[in-house]
Structures are given as C-alpha cells and as structure tokens.
Design a protein around this motif. Structure first.
Motif, PDB file in Angstrom:
ATOM      1  N   TRP A  80       0.826  -1.203   0.000  1.00  0.00           N
ATOM      2  CA  TRP A  80       0.000   0.000   0.000  1.00  0.00           C
ATOM      3  C   TRP A  80       0.860   1.252   0.000  1.00  0.00           C
ATOM      4  N   SER A  81       1.861   1.261   0.866  1.00  0.00           N
ATOM      5  CA  SER A  81       2.725   2.433   0.966  1.00  0.00           C
ATOM      6  C   SER A  81       3.424   2.718  -0.366  1.00  0.00           C
ATOM      7  N   LEU A  82       3.916   1.687  -1.003  1.00  0.00           N
ATOM      8  CA  LEU A  82       4.586   1.841  -2.295  1.00  0.00           C
ATOM      9  C   LEU A  82       3.619   2.355  -3.366  1.00  0.00           C
ATOM     10  N   LEU A  83       2.442   1.765  -3.461  1.00  0.00           N
ATOM     11  CA  LEU A  83       1.462   2.190  -4.460  1.00  0.00           C
ATOM     12  C   LEU A  83       0.986   3.621  -4.203  1.00  0.00           C
ATOM     13  N   LEU A  84       0.760   3.966  -2.945  1.00  0.00           N
ATOM     14  CA  LEU A  84       0.327   5.326  -2.616  1.00  0.00           C
ATOM     15  C   LEU A  84       1.428   6.338  -2.885  1.00  0.00           C
ATOM     16  N   LEU A  85       2.674   5.953  -2.635  1.00  0.00           N
ATOM     17  CA  LEU A  85       3.786   6.842  -2.958  1.00  0.00           C
ATOM     18  C   LEU A  85       3.835   7.098  -4.461  1.00  0.00           C
ATOM     19  N   PHE A  86       3.556   6.068  -5.242  1.00  0.00           N
ATOM     20  CA  PHE A  86       3.482   6.218  -6.694  1.00  0.00           C
ATOM     21  C   PHE A  86       2.405   7.238  -7.068  1.00  0.00           C
ATOM     22  N   VAL A  87       1.232   7.125  -6.459  1.00  0.00           N
ATOM     23  CA  VAL A  87       0.135   8.068  -6.730  1.00  0.00           C
ATOM     24  C   VAL A  87       0.560   9.484  -6.353  1.00  0.00           C
ATOM     25  N   ILE A  88       1.203   9.637  -5.209  1.00  0.00           N
ATOM     26  CA  ILE A  88       1.623  10.960  -4.740  1.00  0.00           C
ATOM     27  C   ILE A  88       2.606  11.597  -5.711  1.00  0.00           C
ATOM     28  N   VAL A  89       3.586  10.833  -6.162  1.00  0.00           N
ATOM     29  CA  VAL A  89       4.591  11.375  -7.096  1.00  0.00           C
ATOM     30  C   VAL A  89       3.940  11.742  -8.429  1.00  0.00           C
ATOM     31  N   VAL A  90       3.127  10.852  -8.962  1.00  0.00           N
ATOM     32  CA  VAL A  90       2.478  11.113 -10.251  1.00  0.00           C
ATOM     33  C   VAL A  90       1.509  12.296 -10.141  1.00  0.00           C
ATOM     34  N   ALA A  91       0.754  12.369  -9.057  1.00  0.00           N
ATOM     35  CA  ALA A  91      -0.177  13.487  -8.868  1.00  0.00           C
ATOM     36  C   ALA A  91       0.591  14.793  -8.644  1.00  0.00           C
ATOM     37  N   GLY A  92       1.739  14.712  -8.005  1.00  0.00           N
ATOM     38  CA  GLY A  92       2.566  15.906  -7.848  1.00  0.00           C
ATOM     39  C   GLY A  92       2.990  16.458  -9.188  1.00  0.00           C
ATOM     40  N   TYR A  93       3.428  15.585 -10.060  1.00  0.00           N
ATOM     41  CA  TYR A  93       3.803  15.993 -11.415  1.00  0.00           C
ATOM     42  C   TYR A  93       2.577  16.492 -12.181  1.00  0.00           C
ATOM     43  N   VAL A 104      -5.454  18.475  -5.362  1.00  0.00           N
ATOM     44  CA  VAL A 104      -6.577  18.344  -4.429  1.00  0.00           C
ATOM     45  C   VAL A 104      -7.321  17.033  -4.650  1.00  0.00           C
ATOM     46  N   LEU A 105      -7.578  16.695  -5.895  1.00  0.00           N
ATOM     47  CA  LEU A 105      -8.421  15.530  -6.194  1.00  0.00           C
ATOM     48  C   LEU A 105      -7.682  14.199  -6.149  1.00  0.00           C
ATOM     49  N   GLN A 106      -6.383  14.185  -6.466  1.00  0.00           N
ATOM     50  CA  GLN A 106      -5.653  12.916  -6.483  1.00  0.00           C
ATOM     51  C   GLN A 106      -4.567  12.833  -5.416  1.00  0.00           C
ATOM     52  N   MET A 107      -3.786  13.910  -5.272  1.00  0.00           N
ATOM     53  CA  MET A 107      -2.663  13.831  -4.349  1.00  0.00           C
ATOM     54  C   MET A 107      -3.113  13.879  -2.890  1.00  0.00           C
ATOM     55  N   LEU A 108      -4.033  14.769  -2.556  1.00  0.00           N
ATOM     56  CA  LEU A 108      -4.472  14.903  -1.169  1.00  0.00           C
ATOM     57  C   LEU A 108      -5.058  13.597  -0.608  1.00  0.00           C
ATOM     58  N   PRO A 109      -5.979  12.924  -1.327  1.00  0.00           N
ATOM     59  CA  PRO A 109      -6.474  11.654  -0.784  1.00  0.00           C
ATOM     60  C   PRO A 109      -5.354  10.614  -0.614  1.00  0.00           C
ATOM     61  N   ALA A 110      -4.401  10.597  -1.547  1.00  0.00           N
ATOM     62  CA  ALA A 110      -3.296   9.640  -1.445  1.00  0.00           C
ATOM     63  C   ALA A 110      -2.383   9.967  -0.263  1.00  0.00           C
ATOM     64  N   VAL A 111      -2.138  11.251  -0.017  1.00  0.00           N
ATOM     65  CA  VAL A 111      -1.320  11.657   1.133  1.00  0.00           C
ATOM     66  C   VAL A 111      -2.018  11.268   2.443  1.00  0.00           C
ATOM     67  N   LEU A 112      -3.320  11.514   2.511  1.00  0.00           N
ATOM     68  CA  LEU A 112      -4.073  11.133   3.710  1.00  0.00           C
ATOM     69  C   LEU A 112      -4.057   9.617   3.915  1.00  0.00           C
ATOM     70  N   ALA A 113      -4.240   8.885   2.829  1.00  0.00           N
ATOM     71  CA  ALA A 113      -4.208   7.416   2.922  1.00  0.00           C
ATOM     72  C   ALA A 113      -2.825   6.943   3.316  1.00  0.00           C
ATOM     73  N   GLU A 114      -1.791   7.535   2.753  1.00  0.00           N
ATOM     74  CA  GLU A 114      -0.414   7.147   3.098  1.00  0.00           C
ATOM     75  C   GLU A 114      -0.150   7.412   4.574  1.00  0.00           C
ATOM     76  N   GLY A 115      -0.603   8.546   5.072  1.00  0.00           N
ATOM     77  CA  GLY A 115      -0.439   8.842   6.498  1.00  0.00           C
ATOM     78  C   GLY A 115      -1.154   7.834   7.372  1.00  0.00           C
ATOM     79  N   ALA A 116      -2.360   7.461   6.988  1.00  0.00           N
ATOM     80  CA  ALA A 116      -3.121   6.473   7.761  1.00  0.00           C
ATOM     81  C   ALA A 116      -2.458   5.096   7.703  1.00  0.00           C
ATOM     82  N   VAL A 117      -1.940   4.734   6.538  1.00  0.00           N
ATOM     83  CA  VAL A 117      -1.258   3.437   6.396  1.00  0.00           C
ATOM     84  C   VAL A 117      -0.011   3.411   7.265  1.00  0.00           C
ATOM     85  N   LEU A 118       0.785   4.465   7.192  1.00  0.00           N
ATOM     86  CA  LEU A 118       2.009   4.512   7.998  1.00  0.00           C
ATOM     87  C   LEU A 118       1.692   4.507   9.491  1.00  0.00           C
ATOM     88  N   ALA A 119       0.652   5.240   9.890  1.00  0.00           N
ATOM     89  CA  ALA A 119       0.258   5.265  11.314  1.00  0.00           C
ATOM     90  C   ALA A 119      -0.195   3.885  11.778  1.00  0.00           C
TER      91      ALA A 119
END
Length: 123
Positions: A80-93, A104-119
């Motif tokens: 999950w962390s790897l896939l979400l990091l992929f989404v974050i990088v691609v959405a950043g670009y 807002v629509l792609q990166m923010l949900p992925a960042v929130l999900a990544e934070g929840a996964v890591l927590a």
C-alpha cells in the motif's frame, strides 16, 4: 487500521473512476473532466492516449483494492505504501503540468491514505 483500509479503498475507487472517464466517456465528458478542449478530446490520437492512461489508472486502482485479499500484515502495508507513494509522485507531477486541481483531487487523498497506512503500520 479501519481508517487506513477505507482511505486506501477510496483512492483505489477514485482511480477506477478516472479509468472509466479516460477509457469510456464521451469526448465532451472527458473535455469537461480534464479541462481539455472538446476539439482536442475528439482527436483519435488523444482518445488513444487517454485510454492508455486510463488502463494505468484502472490497474493502479485495482491493485490498491485487491491488496486486501492478496496480502496481509506488514507486506500489505508495504505494498500500500509503495502504491500510494506512486500516486503521490504522479499526482505531484500532474499538479505541476496539468493544474493544481490534481493536487486536491488525487494527491491529497493519497497523502491522507499514506499517512493512515504509515500510522497503522508503525503504530
């Protein structure tokens, strides 16, 4: 853990929805959704490019969701962390090249999900 699962599934569903828009929507719907001119969205080359991009989004969404059944424990969190990091990088670009709406629509949900996964994983 429940929050992490919910957010990951939300990101996965979002990417499946993007796939539907990119692969199957009418050109006027695609133009509106992706801030494109309808003239551009009607071009055969643009339609092929969007469909190609759509299959990537769809497979990413499917992977995020299917991870629930294919992996467990720490491995699930790592995938999950790897896939979400992929989404974050691609959405950043995408936010830099397409428009800030992508952040807002792609990166923010992925960042929130990544934070929840890591927590959930580290907590």
């Amino acid at each position: 853990m429940t929050i992490a699962i919910g957010l990951v599934c939300l990101v996965g569903l979002e990417h499946l929805g993007i796939m539907v828009l990119e692969m199957f929507a009418k050109p006027h719907q695609q133009a509106k959704a992706f801030s494109l001119s309808e003239e551009y969205a009607r071009q055969p080359e643009a339609r092929v490019a969007m469909a190609n991009q759509g299959i990537y989004n769809g497979m990413l969404g499917l992977l995020l969701i299917s991870t629930l059944w294919f992996f467990s424990g720490a491995v699930r969190f790592q995938v999950w962390s790897l896939l979400l990091l992929f989404v974050i990088v691609v959405a950043g670009y995408g936010g830099l090249t397409v428009g800030k709406k992508v952040w807002v629509l792609q990166m923010l949900p992925a960042v929130l999900a990544e934070g929840a996964v890591l927590a959930a994983w580290l907590g």
